[in-house]
Design a protein around this motif. Structure first.
Motif, short mmCIF file in Angstrom:
data_model
loop_
_atom_site.label_atom_id
_atom_site.label_comp_id
_atom_site.label_asym_id
_atom_site.label_seq_id
_atom_site.Cartn_x
_atom_site.Cartn_y
_atom_site.Cartn_z
N MET A 350 0.85 -1.19 0.00
CA MET A 350 0.00 0.00 0.00
C MET A 350 0.89 1.24 0.00
O MET A 350 1.67 1.46 0.94
N GLU A 351 0.77 2.01 -1.05
CA GLU A 351 1.56 3.24 -1.13
C GLU A 351 0.98 4.27 -0.19
O GLU A 351 -0.23 4.50 -0.17
N PRO A 352 1.82 4.91 0.64
CA PRO A 352 1.28 5.92 1.56
C PRO A 352 0.69 7.09 0.79
O PRO A 352 1.14 7.43 -0.30
N LEU A 353 -0.34 7.69 1.39
CA LEU A 353 -1.00 8.81 0.73
C LEU A 353 -0.05 9.99 0.55
O LEU A 353 -0.08 10.68 -0.47
N PHE A 354 0.80 10.19 1.54
CA PHE A 354 1.81 11.25 1.42
C PHE A 354 2.91 10.99 2.44
O PHE A 354 2.73 10.24 3.41
N THR A 355 4.05 11.61 2.21
CA THR A 355 5.15 11.60 3.16
C THR A 355 5.63 13.02 3.35
O THR A 355 5.52 13.86 2.43
N VAL A 356 6.16 13.31 4.55
CA VAL A 356 6.64 14.66 4.86
C VAL A 356 8.10 14.55 5.28
O VAL A 356 8.47 13.68 6.09
N ALA A 361 17.35 22.85 2.95
CA ALA A 361 17.13 24.30 3.00
C ALA A 361 16.16 24.70 4.09
O ALA A 361 15.85 25.89 4.25
N GLY A 362 15.64 23.72 4.87
CA GLY A 362 14.72 24.03 5.95
C GLY A 362 13.26 24.04 5.55
O GLY A 362 12.39 24.37 6.37
N LEU A 363 12.96 23.69 4.30
CA LEU A 363 11.57 23.65 3.84
C LEU A 363 10.97 22.28 4.16
O LEU A 363 11.67 21.28 4.27
N LEU A 364 9.66 22.25 4.29
CA LEU A 364 8.94 21.00 4.50
C LEU A 364 8.37 20.55 3.16
O LEU A 364 7.56 21.26 2.56
N ALA A 365 8.82 19.39 2.69
CA ALA A 365 8.38 18.87 1.39
C ALA A 365 7.38 17.75 1.61
O ALA A 365 7.64 16.80 2.35
N VAL A 366 6.22 17.88 0.99
CA VAL A 366 5.18 16.87 1.05
C VAL A 366 5.17 16.15 -0.29
O VAL A 366 5.01 16.79 -1.35
N LYS A 367 5.31 14.81 -0.26
CA LYS A 367 5.36 14.03 -1.49
C LYS A 367 4.29 12.96 -1.46
O LYS A 367 4.04 12.34 -0.44
N GLY A 368 3.67 12.76 -2.61
CA GLY A 368 2.62 11.75 -2.73
C GLY A 368 1.88 11.96 -4.04
O GLY A 368 1.58 13.10 -4.43
N ARG A 369 1.58 10.86 -4.73
CA ARG A 369 0.95 10.97 -6.05
C ARG A 369 -0.39 11.68 -5.98
O ARG A 369 -0.68 12.58 -6.76
N GLU A 370 -1.23 11.28 -5.00
CA GLU A 370 -2.57 11.87 -4.92
C GLU A 370 -2.51 13.31 -4.44
O GLU A 370 -3.26 14.17 -4.92
N VAL A 371 -1.63 13.61 -3.50
CA VAL A 371 -1.49 14.99 -3.03
C VAL A 371 -1.00 15.90 -4.15
O VAL A 371 -1.50 17.02 -4.32
N ASP A 372 -0.05 15.40 -4.94
CA ASP A 372 0.43 16.19 -6.08
C ASP A 372 -0.71 16.45 -7.07
O ASP A 372 -0.84 17.56 -7.60
N LYS A 395 -8.80 16.58 6.21
CA LYS A 395 -9.42 15.26 6.36
C LYS A 395 -8.38 14.13 6.26
O LYS A 395 -8.52 13.10 6.92
N ILE A 396 -7.37 14.31 5.42
CA ILE A 396 -6.37 13.24 5.27
C ILE A 396 -5.26 13.33 6.31
O ILE A 396 -4.36 12.50 6.33
N GLY A 397 -5.34 14.34 7.17
CA GLY A 397 -4.39 14.45 8.27
C GLY A 397 -3.08 15.11 7.93
O GLY A 397 -2.09 14.93 8.65
N LEU A 398 -3.05 15.91 6.86
CA LEU A 398 -1.80 16.55 6.47
C LEU A 398 -1.37 17.59 7.50
O LEU A 398 -0.18 17.72 7.80
N ASN A 399 -2.35 18.32 8.06
CA ASN A 399 -2.00 19.34 9.05
C ASN A 399 -1.38 18.72 10.30
O ASN A 399 -0.42 19.23 10.87
N LYS A 400 -1.88 17.55 10.72
CA LYS A 400 -1.32 16.88 11.89
C LYS A 400 0.09 16.35 11.60
O LYS A 400 0.98 16.40 12.46
N ALA A 401 0.28 15.82 10.37
CA ALA A 401 1.60 15.32 10.01
C ALA A 401 2.63 16.44 9.98
O ALA A 401 3.78 16.27 10.42
N LEU A 402 2.23 17.61 9.47
CA LEU A 402 3.15 18.75 9.45
C LEU A 402 3.44 19.23 10.86
O LEU A 402 4.56 19.66 11.17
N ALA A 403 2.42 19.18 11.76
CA ALA A 403 2.63 19.61 13.14
C ALA A 403 3.66 18.72 13.84
O ALA A 403 4.46 19.19 14.65
#
Length: 458
Positions: A350-356, A361-372, A395-403
């Motif tokens: 199962m491919e994860p919906l996204f990874t953080v 450079a200090g930026l937060l990169a979010v990667k994922g086929r569906e998110v893109d 809904k997919i929990g991106l804000n919590k993952a970034l936190a």
């Protein structure tokens, strides 16, 4: 690079499928229909890029002139729920025998005429605002953009398709023999390396036809690439029978007997499969004084091999040689096309919906086929579309993952190559329960609504 003959057997292509058309943001506006609702159509799908094997082609030269190719994009959707037309597919014709490599791995071996391979897929069309109409949101003020087409870089390598391969040292008479047994007219001259590219000819003998390829002359160390050995040897990998022509005068420092051993060793070192192919030895130039002696010595040392004395120039002994070629072809198996490289064991996960992850450079990169895909299809000129994207991220929990990765207000978040300034307050807002019509059209619609008359009692 191609030579003056126009033959090219390797090319790098940069292909892109057509982008999908944008969805339309539109509303039905007719007299006496104040609340017509959305009627924006969907965008058309972008065209795809296909490779098509064509037996009438013999070189990749035409593709080399235009290596950057892109299919037509889909048309945008229109009002009145009119979907945009699909983009036209782009079909690139390649010679039969072309191998398609992606990232160094074989993905398709195009041997049969008419064989197709999907090289770059077109992007899906964006949905119009009609597709987002719900009971809670009867008048969506946003539409999707079309998905971008797939971009790929491919390496095409052509390997000549022939039944019989003519091999040997330079100036052994391979081109002369090809011109004798077929209608091919390769360049013939009395000096080494006259032939710089494979020549094909169709030979017919006693009712049997076969394709013969004149391979440029090989030298010692060809398996290591000396004398363009790799470029020449790959063209005999698909042949079924090899005819080894020998010059009775020898070549360079090798006599006739030594030349047989050297060529046999080069074939084996390049590919063990070549050493297993049926190989017929033909001592050419029978009209030379030393030909008979060289023939006798080679026949004595090469036990188990068929050895013939011929003259490609006069035709002496050629019929007997062709008789043996036909016998070998009748028993030699037809090689099956190479299978695309794939893992030995299929692993399903199962491919994860996204990874953080945090970049150097200090930026937060979010990667994922569906998110893109969500970011690429969102039209940021439509505020409601941005709100929808934000709600999906919640809904997919991106804000919590970034936190969890320590995101702070004002930090930069990168998704699908697009940079966003993070605001925690936006994700603390409750999602909109109902969207209302706004603007002049909404006010006019509300003004035209019938009111209940007051009740009077007498």
């Amino acid at each position: 690079m191609a030579d003056n003959s126009g033959f090219l057997d390797s090319v790098k292509l940069y292909l892109k499928g057509g982008d999908g058309g944008n969805g339309c943001l539109s509303f039905r506006r007719e007299k006496y229909v104040p609340l017509g609702g959305p009627n924006g159509g969907n965008g058309g799908k972008g065209g795809s890029v296909y490779l098509l094997a064509d037996r009438n082609l013999t070189t990749l030269l035409e593709l080399a002139y235009h290596p950057h190719r892109q299919a037509e994009r889909g048309q945008h959707g229109k009002g009145s729920t009119k979907d945009g037309p699909y983009g036209e597919d782009l079909v690139l014709r390649v010679p039969c025998g072309t191998s398609v490599l992606r990232n160094g791995k074989l993905v398709s071996d195009m041997l049969e005429d008419g064989q197709r391979y999907l090289a770059a897929k077109g992007g899906a069309g964006g949905r119009g605002n009609t597709a987002f109409k719900t009971q809670a949101n009867t008048a969506p003020h946003f539409a999707e953009k079309g998905e971008p087409g797939e971009e790929v870089t491919l390496r095409l390598e052509l390997k000549v398709l022939a039944d019989v391969g003519l091999v040997g040292f330079p100036n052994a008479g391979k081109s002369t023999l090809l011109s004798r047994i077929s209608a091919a007219r390769p360049k013939i001259a009395d000096y080494p390396f006259t032939t710089l590219n494979p020549n094909l000819g169709i030979a017919t003998h006693k009712g049997k036809s076969f394709a013969a390829a004149d391979i440029p002359g090989l030298i010692e160390g060809a398996h290591e690439g000396k004398g363009l050995g790799h470029k020449f040897l790959k063209h005999i990998e698909r042949t079924r029978v090899l005819v080894h022509l020998v010059d009775p005068s020898g070549f360079d420092r090798f006599n006739a007997q030594q030349s047989v051993k050297v060529i046999a060793a080069e074939l084996k070192k390049f590919s063990p499969k070549l050493a297993l192919k049926p190989r017929i030895i033909a001592v050419n130039k029978a009209d030379l004084p030393q030909a008979a002696e060289a023939y006798a010595k080679i026949k004595k040392t090469c036990l188990g091999k068929k050895v013939f004395l011929i003259s490609a120039f006069t035709g002496d002994g050629v019929d007997k040689l062709l008789d043996e070629v036909i016998r070998e072809l009748n028993s030699a198996p037809i090689e099956k096309p190479a299978e695309p490289q794939a893992p030995a064991i299929a692993r399903h996960y199962m491919e994860p919906l996204f990874t953080v992850e945090r970049t150097p450079a200090g930026l937060l990169a979010v990667k994922g086929r569906e998110v893109d895909r969500l970011v690429l299809t969102t039209n940021f000129d439509h505020p409601e579309g941005v709100i929808r994207l934000r709600n999906i991220f919640r809904k997919i929990g991106l804000n919590k993952a970034l936190a969890k990765h320590g995101v702070q207000d004002g930090d930069t978040v990168v998704i699908a190559g697009r940079e966003f300034d993070w605001s925690d307050a936006a994700f603390r807002d409750r999602p909109l329960r109902r969207l209302r019509l706004v603007g002049r059209a909404a006010r006019e619609a509300r003004a035209k609504r019938p009111r209940h008359p007051k009740q009077y009692h007498g």
